[in-house]
Design an enzyme around this catalytic site. Structure first.
Site, PDB file in Angstrom:
ATOM      1  N   ALA A   1      29.328  21.096 -58.340  1.00  0.00           N
ATOM      2  CA  ALA A   1      28.741  22.385 -58.548  1.00  0.00           C
ATOM      3  C   ALA A   1      29.069  23.200 -57.539  1.00  0.00           C
ATOM      4  O   ALA A   1      30.225  23.766 -56.948  1.00  0.00           O
ATOM      5  CB  ALA A   1      27.518  22.410 -59.021  1.00  0.00           C
TER       6      ALA A   1
ATOM      7  N   CYS B   1      19.928  23.777 -66.860  1.00  0.00           N
ATOM      8  CA  CYS B   1      19.751  25.207 -66.083  1.00  0.00           C
ATOM      9  C   CYS B   1      18.163  25.566 -65.979  1.00  0.00           C
ATOM     10  O   CYS B   1      17.371  25.512 -67.039  1.00  0.00           O
ATOM     11  CB  CYS B   1      20.338  26.481 -66.966  1.00  0.00           C
ATOM     12  SG  CYS B   1      20.141  27.761 -66.307  1.00  0.00           S
TER      13      CYS B   1
ATOM     14  N   ALA C   1      27.599  29.383 -63.796  1.00  0.00           N
ATOM     15  CA  ALA C   1      27.390  30.648 -64.573  1.00  0.00           C
ATOM     16  C   ALA C   1      27.643  31.423 -63.448  1.00  0.00           C
ATOM     17  O   ALA C   1      27.442  31.555 -62.278  1.00  0.00           O
ATOM     18  CB  ALA C   1      25.920  30.754 -64.769  1.00  0.00           C
TER      19      ALA C   1
END
Length: 318
Positions: free
Chosen positions: A226, A100, A18
């Site tokens: 990530a 998340c 995000a």
């Protein structure tokens, strides 16, 4: 690597990040060896309501032939209402976010809150399998907290519903991003799940060595990078080199500079100079981590509002 009915040229993947994995960042990671990327997480409810900002997250860069699109939802209702819109963007695979940990996401029953109710992931994946031929994947955690470790049960619910691949970020929701990821649990998942289901590992992959260790020690089909890719898209090609040759080349200052400028130029192209200059600051700080003379550059970049400002600031590197 075969993902559902799709062939992917490699097993090193850019995770959904995000605020980071937009078109420009996905492009620079693919240039540097990522086999495929995942979009930022996309609200199924926002998509169902034709929210323009939500749909922008699904736009591809020119030549991005393959793209996994990740959605988040508390149950199958918004997924069912958003599916036709999602399919219009031709996803290579649809990933369900069950990992998340951010409060504003979990308070609505989304993200890692789904870990509390494996039956909901079963319903979501079942619905998607019944209504599309696109491969369905799920990204999740060990559990909500240490007293509710249920990733095996959760994986069983997802795969029995028809998921083609699983990605385990081997932390609980309560850990957020603290502590260490449990590679032992990633291995347990790989050993447990049928070999026809792809299993990817995620968590603490900040170096090529860590990625190779995860593949070798856990037996996973691939690695999802990530935070380790932020400011370091080179990790993909270095990992590929390490897997192939047993070593990898360092990244020169010139290559780092050229990559930063190319990344900035793509951001300007997609988002306009003003927004790109603002958003590039966090990327630039990560690119410059550990680089000589970086503090002077970072101080200037905080004030950068144009491409010229960035180029002027980066001169101090040399």
């Amino acid at each position: 690597m075969i993902l559902g009915n799709k062939e992917i040229a490699g097993n090193l993947i850019l995770a959904p990040l995000a605020g980071y994995s937009d078109r420009a960042f996905r492009k620079v990671c693919r240039k540097n060896g990522a086999a495929i990327a995942v979009t930022e997480m996309v609200s199924a409810e926002g998509l169902a309501r034709d929210n323009e900002k939500t749909e922008e997250l699904l736009l591809r860069y020119e030549g991005e032939d393959e793209l996994i699109m990740q959605i988040f939802a508390p149950d199958k209702d918004p997924v069912s209402r958003s599916l036709s819109r999602l399919l219009s963007y031709k996803p290579t695979a649809i990933d369900i976010n069950a990992g998340c940990p951010v409060p504003k996401v979990v308070k609505n029953g989304c993200g890692s809150a789904l870990m509390k109710t494996p039956e909901k992931i079963y319903e979501i994946v079942s619905f998607l399998k019944q209504n599309t031929d696109v491969p369905i994947t799920v990204k999740f955690r060990l559990g909500w907290d240490y007293s509710s470790i249920n990733y095996i049960e959760f994986a069983d619910a997802a795969t029995s519903a028809g998921a083609s691949a699983l990605t385990l970020h081997a932390r609980t929701r309560s850990q957020n991003y603290s502590g260490s990821a449990s590679y032992e649990d990633i291995k347990k998942l790989r050993d447990h799940v049928d070999k026809s289901i792809l299993v990817f590992g995620s968590g603490d992959v900040f170096t090529p060595e860590a990625a190779v260790n995860m593949i070798n020690s856990c037996g996973v089909d691939g690695v999802m990078f990530a935070r380790g890719a932020i400011g370091n898209p080179f990790i993909f090609k270095q990992t590929k080199e390490l897997l192939k040759d047993g070593s990898y080349s360092p990244i020169s200052l010139e290559e780092r500079y050229e990559t930063m400028v190319s990344h900035l130029d793509d951001m300007i192209y997609y988002f306009g100079e003003a927004l790109a200059a603002k958003e590039m600051r966090k990327h630039a700080a990560a690119y410059l981590k550990g680089v000589r003379n970086a503090n002077r550059v970072k101080s200037a970049i905080v004030q950068a509002n144009t491409r010229f400002d960035y180029l002027k600031a980066l001169e101090a590197l040399f």
